[in-house]
Design a protein around this motif. Structure first.
Motif, PDB file in Angstrom:
ATOM      1  N   SER A  25      10.718   6.002 -24.358  1.00 49.21           N
ATOM      2  CA  SER A  25      10.501   5.111 -25.470  1.00 49.21           C
ATOM      3  C   SER A  25      11.608   4.243 -25.783  1.00 49.21           C
ATOM      4  CB  SER A  25      10.091   5.879 -26.795  1.00 49.21           C
ATOM      5  OG  SER A  25      10.252   5.228 -27.787  1.00 49.21           O
TER       6      SER A  25
ATOM      7  N   TYR B  77      13.427   5.105 -36.643  1.00 48.12           N
ATOM      8  CA  TYR B  77      14.642   5.863 -36.028  1.00 48.12           C
ATOM      9  C   TYR B  77      16.019   5.180 -36.711  1.00 48.12           C
ATOM     10  CZ  TYR B  77      10.966   7.080 -32.828  1.00 48.12           C
ATOM     11  OH  TYR B  77       9.887   7.454 -32.084  1.00 48.12           O
TER      12      TYR B  77
ATOM     13  N   TYR C 199      22.644   5.242 -28.680  1.00 49.38           N
ATOM     14  CA  TYR C 199      22.098   4.483 -27.252  1.00 49.38           C
ATOM     15  C   TYR C 199      22.718   3.481 -26.721  1.00 49.38           C
ATOM     16  CZ  TYR C 199      18.536   7.514 -29.642  1.00 49.38           C
ATOM     17  OH  TYR C 199      17.894   8.658 -30.181  1.00 49.38           O
TER      18      TYR C 199
ATOM     19  N   GLU D   7       0.077   7.518 -29.855  1.00 54.88           N
ATOM     20  CA  GLU D   7       0.841   8.096 -30.918  1.00 54.88           C
ATOM     21  C   GLU D   7       2.069   6.950 -30.952  1.00 54.88           C
ATOM     22  OE1 GLU D   7       2.601  11.595 -28.872  1.00 54.88           O
ATOM     23  OE2 GLU D   7       0.880  12.814 -29.388  1.00 54.88           O
TER      24      GLU D   7
ATOM     25  N   ARG E 207      21.520   4.628 -34.104  1.00 60.15           N
ATOM     26  CA  ARG E 207      21.052   3.947 -32.675  1.00 60.15           C
ATOM     27  C   ARG E 207      22.302   3.414 -31.839  1.00 60.15           C
ATOM     28  NH1 ARG E 207      17.509   0.833 -31.673  1.00 60.15           N
ATOM     29  NH2 ARG E 207      16.568   2.158 -30.012  1.00 60.15           N
TER      30      ARG E 207
ATOM     31  N   ARG F 154       7.402   3.544 -33.098  1.00 57.44           N
ATOM     32  CA  ARG F 154       8.429   2.420 -33.083  1.00 57.44           C
ATOM     33  C   ARG F 154       7.748   1.029 -33.380  1.00 57.44           C
ATOM     34  NH1 ARG F 154      13.320   2.555 -30.449  1.00 57.44           N
ATOM     35  NH2 ARG F 154      12.447   4.036 -29.118  1.00 57.44           N
TER      36      ARG F 154
HETATM   37  N1  LLP Z   1       4.907  10.846 -28.974  1.00 61.72           N
HETATM   38  C1  LLP Z   1       5.915  11.710 -28.491  1.00 61.72           C
HETATM   39  C2  LLP Z   1       5.334  12.853 -27.892  1.00 61.72           C
HETATM   40  C3  LLP Z   1       7.193  11.299 -28.931  1.00 61.72           C
HETATM   41  O1  LLP Z   1       7.955  12.070 -28.208  1.00 61.72           O
HETATM   42  C4  LLP Z   1       7.530  10.271 -29.413  1.00 61.72           C
HETATM   43  C5  LLP Z   1       8.929   9.926 -29.446  1.00 61.72           C
HETATM   44  C6  LLP Z   1       6.455   9.148 -29.626  1.00 61.72           C
HETATM   45  C7  LLP Z   1       5.187   9.731 -29.570  1.00 61.72           C
HETATM   46  C8  LLP Z   1       6.596   8.005 -30.352  1.00 61.72           C
HETATM   47  O2  LLP Z   1       7.380   7.051 -29.803  1.00 61.72           O
HETATM   48  P1  LLP Z   1       7.418   5.643 -30.221  1.00 61.72           P
HETATM   49  O3  LLP Z   1       6.186   5.000 -30.360  1.00 61.72           O
HETATM   50  O4  LLP Z   1       8.049   5.758 -31.564  1.00 61.72           O
HETATM   51  O5  LLP Z   1       8.299   5.020 -29.206  1.00 61.72           O
HETATM   52  N2  LLP Z   1      15.489   7.944 -31.456  1.00 61.72           N
HETATM   53  C9  LLP Z   1      15.135   7.268 -30.512  1.00 61.72           C
HETATM   54  C10 LLP Z   1      13.685   7.224 -30.053  1.00 61.72           C
HETATM   55  C11 LLP Z   1      13.452   8.692 -29.844  1.00 61.72           C
HETATM   56  C12 LLP Z   1      11.634   8.907 -29.397  1.00 61.72           C
HETATM   57  C13 LLP Z   1      11.147  10.196 -29.411  1.00 61.72           C
HETATM   58  N3  LLP Z   1       9.986  10.422 -29.121  1.00 61.72           N
HETATM   59  C14 LLP Z   1      15.562   5.666 -30.677  1.00 61.72           C
HETATM   60  O6  LLP Z   1      16.047   5.514 -31.698  1.00 61.72           O
HETATM   61  O7  LLP Z   1      15.165   4.722 -29.762  1.00 61.72           O
END
Ligand code: LLP
Length: 435
Positions: free
Chosen positions: A202, A387, A319, A276, A315, A279
């Motif tokens: 992600s 986040y 990152y 799922e 962030r 973001r």
């Molecule tokens: N499903 C699982 C198993 C996950 O580990 C994550 C995110 C998501 C769904 C949701 O992903 P999204 O759609 O939000 O990209 N703190 C970091 C991002 C960490 C993501 C962790 N897992 C940032 O600020 O970029």
């Protein structure tokens, strides 16, 4: 796409002047646009409609119960990774049957809580975890569905700290091990292992890594079915992009165009697809408003010092991520037509935008060209909905920001600003000095 726009040099969230929100609620302040949240949820759901997926909003991205509730009311299920997130889902009246629960380190108490609430799926990350959940379910005489998280070994080409689907990551099991996993646990009475889960990382700014991962998962499903196992669901995770800069992310249709045909036969055969997203729904729906405390000029450098920093939006420090930052009130010539990493430079002056925390890393942007700013001006840090607040801390004993949800001309305080008393509230009584 979002509903944060300048009108005559003034930033509005939907139909609300954000300066008025700052005047009423103070700064730093997270401001969310309901319309933006709903737009992204609806558009994503529409793009994947042919699969009729179970959409499970990833609470970890932005977890205020008011936001969880409005998405639950729109039909969303929830992706949780802790008992605390499950608690948020339940508080927001989300349907437990539409909750998927991932995470490599689920504790016994968390597992019991999830079993009692009848969640949809445990997303299981290891043999040891399966054995523990099955043992607890057996003791409680309860049953549940489980998906095995597989690690498809694809590179999503994103930040190393948010890459999860490569072989060396701590998440899931590799495809070979998955078959042995089903042989060993696929006939458990209490935990019905009948689904696969994957999440590659992600943010992922193209469909390609999904296609690679899903192709591998479908191949595995064929093999598992041939071995006599029933696979009724495939959870393809989250990771869809957001616009930190103008039109950075492909439209949902572009992901769907590649992913939907791939999964259609699985769905036509009675399989359930789960997604799922976190973001992509929350990111552009939130800004962090901050007041300029000081301008400091030293040598060649100018620093714009804000009343927020890495403790409220980690962030950039964690990152090296880019967030567009702009004053909320500017001369019309400085209205940003687009949010870009490099802005057309006329009349802009580069500065480091920093926070008040006692760490050099507490820096939002280096040498960022900005329109003129002075002490007391209000700045907006964009694309902070995901986040952002969820990763905020009380480091340096700074209270966390308040949160406001805007809808049209209306708005609602959805989390009050923390107080100094909140900072010590959980610490055991001592003969504290009255203040
Ligand atoms: N499903 C699982 C198993 C996950 O580990 C994550 C995110 C998501 C769904 C949701 O992903 P999204 O759609 O939000 O990209 N703190 C970091 C991002 C960490 C993501 C962790 N897992 C940032 O600020 O970029």
């Amino acid at each position: 796409m979002d509903w944060f726009n300048y009108r005559d040099g003034q930033l509005f969230c939907e139909d609300v002047n954000v300066d008025e929100l700052a005047a009423e609620f103070g700064t730093p302040l997270y401001v969310y646009s309901r319309k933006t949240l709903e737009h992204h949820y609806d558009e994503l759901t529409k793009a994947f409609a042919e699969l009729d997926p179970m959409v499970c909003y990833s609470i970890k991205s932005c977890g205020n119960v008011h936001i969880v509730k409005l998405l639950a009311e729109r039909g969303s299920g929830m992706d949780v990774v802790s008992g605390g997130e499950l608690y948020r889902a339940i508080k927001a009246n989300a349907n437990p049957a539409k909750v998927v629960y991932a995470g490599v380190g689920k504790t016994d108490d968390e597992i019991k809580f999830a079993l009692q609430r009848g969640i949809g799926y445990f997303n299981i990350e290891s043999e040891a975890e399966f054995e523990n959940i099955a043992h607890i379910a057996n003791k409680m005489q309860m049953t549940a569905n489980a998906a095995l998280r597989i690690n498809p070994d694809v590179d999503p080409k994103t930040h190393a700290k948010t890459t999860t689907g490569k072989k060396e990551s701590k998440f899931g099991v590799d495809i070979e091990r998955a078959k042995r996993f089903f042989e060993r646990y696929g006939r458990d009475k209490f935990i019905r292992l009948n689904a696969l889960h994957l999440h590659i990382g992600s943010p992922v700014y193209s469909a390609e890594p999904y296609v690679n991962a899903i192709t591998k998962a479908l191949g595995l499903i064929d093999e598992l079915r041939a071995m006599g196992f029933e696979i009724t669901a495939l959870d393809i995770g989250g990771g869809y992009g957001a616009n930190y800069v103008h039109e950075q992310t492909p439209p949902y249709a572009e992901y769907a165009e590649r992913i939907v045909p791939l999964l259609k036969p699985f769905v036509d055969g009675g399989g359930r697809v789960i997604i799922e997203p976190g973001r992509t729904i929350a990111c552009n729906a939130g800004v962090l408003l901050s007041r300029v405390q000081y301008i400091k000029v030293g040598g060649q450098k100018k620093f714009v010092i804000l009343d927020t920093g890495m403790h409220h939006l980690v962030r950039p420090a964690m990152y090296e991520s880019f967030h567009f930052i702009w004053p909320t009130n500017v001369a019309p010539a400085h209205e940003p037509a687009q949010r870009l990493e490099t802005m057309p430079n006329e009349g802009l002056d580069p500065a480091d935008v920093v926070g008040p925390i006692c760490e050099t890393g507490d820096c939002f942007a280096k040498d960022r060209p900005l329109p003129p700013v002075a002490r007391g001006d209000l700045m907006a840090i964009f694309a902070a909905g995901a986040y952002g607040m969820v990763m905020a801390s009380n480091y340096n004993a700074m209270p966390r920001p308040a949160e406001v949800l805007v809808s049209g001309k209306g708005y609602e305080l959805i989390r009050r600003r923390e107080t100094y008393d909140d900072l010590v509230a959980a610490e055991m009584e001592l003969d504290l000095m009255p203040i």
